[in-house]
Design an enzyme around this catalytic site. Structure first.
Site, PDB file in Angstrom:
ATOM      1  N   CYS A  86       0.827  -1.197   0.000  1.00 35.88           N
ATOM      2  CA  CYS A  86       0.000   0.000   0.000  1.00 35.88           C
ATOM      3  C   CYS A  86       0.872   1.261   0.000  1.00 35.88           C
ATOM      4  O   CYS A  86       1.533   1.540  -0.980  1.00 35.88           O
ATOM      5  CB  CYS A  86      -0.983  -0.049   1.167  1.00 35.88           C
ATOM      6  N   HIS A 203      -3.541  -5.628   0.894  1.00 38.39           N
ATOM      7  CA  HIS A 203      -2.856  -5.869   2.169  1.00 38.39           C
ATOM      8  C   HIS A 203      -2.790  -7.358   2.522  1.00 38.39           C
ATOM      9  O   HIS A 203      -3.725  -7.873   3.140  1.00 38.39           O
ATOM     10  CB  HIS A 203      -3.608  -5.150   3.290  1.00 38.39           C
ATOM     11  N   GLU A 205      -0.953  -8.652   4.776  1.00 36.76           N
ATOM     12  CA  GLU A 205      -0.787  -8.801   6.226  1.00 36.76           C
ATOM     13  C   GLU A 205      -2.117  -8.683   6.968  1.00 36.76           C
ATOM     14  O   GLU A 205      -2.209  -9.064   8.124  1.00 36.76           O
ATOM     15  CB  GLU A 205       0.246  -7.778   6.740  1.00 36.76           C
TER      16      GLU A 205
END
Lengths: 231, 79
Positions: A86, A203, A205
């Site tokens: 990002c 994302h 994560e």
């Protein structure tokens, strides 16, 4: 294998990335402040999401001149593994480590939603546990994720298999409705010439635990460990 | 923004202008305007530095173009 998470003023997914490495992967990880001039022997550096310097001027522009970016560039040129997520991706394009630019979403909205991305290159340190064409579900949360580059660069990216992920429908079509930001060719992630630097807007994560609704993102990190010869 | 790059802000402003009855307006592009005070011995030197700063930080040459004008500051106070 030791991970480092860069922290810039305005980073806000640094905790998520740190948590993922420490608690999900159970690997050593440390925060590296943007003013540092060395990477402290880390084997993989994560540039996390957020709004470095309030996105002033352009997202990632001011962070790309942080002192830590010098050792990061040297590390990347030596083949070190760098993952920009990002805002981290925005810092990587602003710093010139990846080509092109990320600018305002075409519909002008901040888009926070779940997306599907299609694996275009499954032969990278970040994707080796994936299958070509595999669909991964993970969230995006950005206002400036619209990937742009000139036509020569785009051709070069496709020719050398550097388009790593593309936004797709749940059926795997890389069509216009699946594109959350207007990116050229539905591009969600690209890599460097050597394949050791990956930038992606979604994302992983935030999609690495069943509790969070998807575990697909974990494949990115497990691939990194597999590349390193660890589990 | 370069002409080859779609400008979503410009498009939104153009639509809003049309909604206000200014339907004859087209090619709206939204850019940035910056002012800064620079100390240099000559205009040529100032110009060279502005060029360099535009290239390195102030603009992103992938998507943006820039023009600049240099004025002499009369009193060194920003205005």
């Amino acid at each position: 294998m030791k991970f480092g998470v860069l922290v810039f003023p305005g980073s806000n997914c640094d905790l998520d990335a740190y948590h993922l490495v420490r608690d999900v992967l159970e690997k050593p990880v440390k925060y590296i402040w943007h003013g540092e001039k060395k990477l402290d022997g880390c084997d993989c550096i994560i540039l996390p999401g957020g709004f470095t310097y309030g996105d002033y001027l352009r997202p990632g522009a001011i962070a790309s001149f942080s002192p830590v970016m010098e050792p990061l560039k040297e590390f990347a040129l030596r083949g070190g593994l760098v993952l920009g997520i990002c805002n981290g991706f925005q810092v990587l394009v602003e710093s010139g480590l990846l080509p092109g630019a990320l600018y305002r979403n075409l519909h002008l909205q901040f888009r926070c939603s779940s997306t599907h991305i299609k694996v275009e290159n499954a032969g990278l340190p970040f994707t080796n546990l994936m299958r070509p064409g595999q669909l991964l579900r993970m969230p995006v949360a950005h206002g400036d994720g619209n990937y742009y580059c000139d036509s020569d660069t785009l051709e070069e990216l496709f020719r050398h298999n550097r388009v790593v992920f593309r936004y797709a429908s749940p059926a795997g079509e890389t069509d216009q409705p699946s594109n959350p930001n207007g990116s050229l060719a539905n591009i969600a992630g690209i890599c460097s010439e050597g394949g050791n630097v990956l930038g992606m807007m979604p994302h992983p994560e935030r999609a690495a635990e069943a509790l969070l609704g998807s575990e697909d993102g974990r494949l990115v990190f497990q691939s990194i460990l597999a590349h390193w010869g660890e589990k | 923004m370069k002409k080859s790059v779609l400008d979503p802000q410009g498009a939104a402003v153009e639509k809003a202008l049309a909604a206000l009855g200014y339907g004859n307006v087209g090619r709206v592009r939204v850019g940035k305007y910056m002012e800064l005070l620079l100390e240099k011995a000559s205009e040529e030197e100032a110009s060279a530095q502005v060029e360099e700063m535009c290239r390195r930080l102030l603009t992103n040459p992938v998507i943006e173009e820039y023009t600049y004008r240099i004025y002499r500051a009369d009193d060194g106070v920003d205005k």
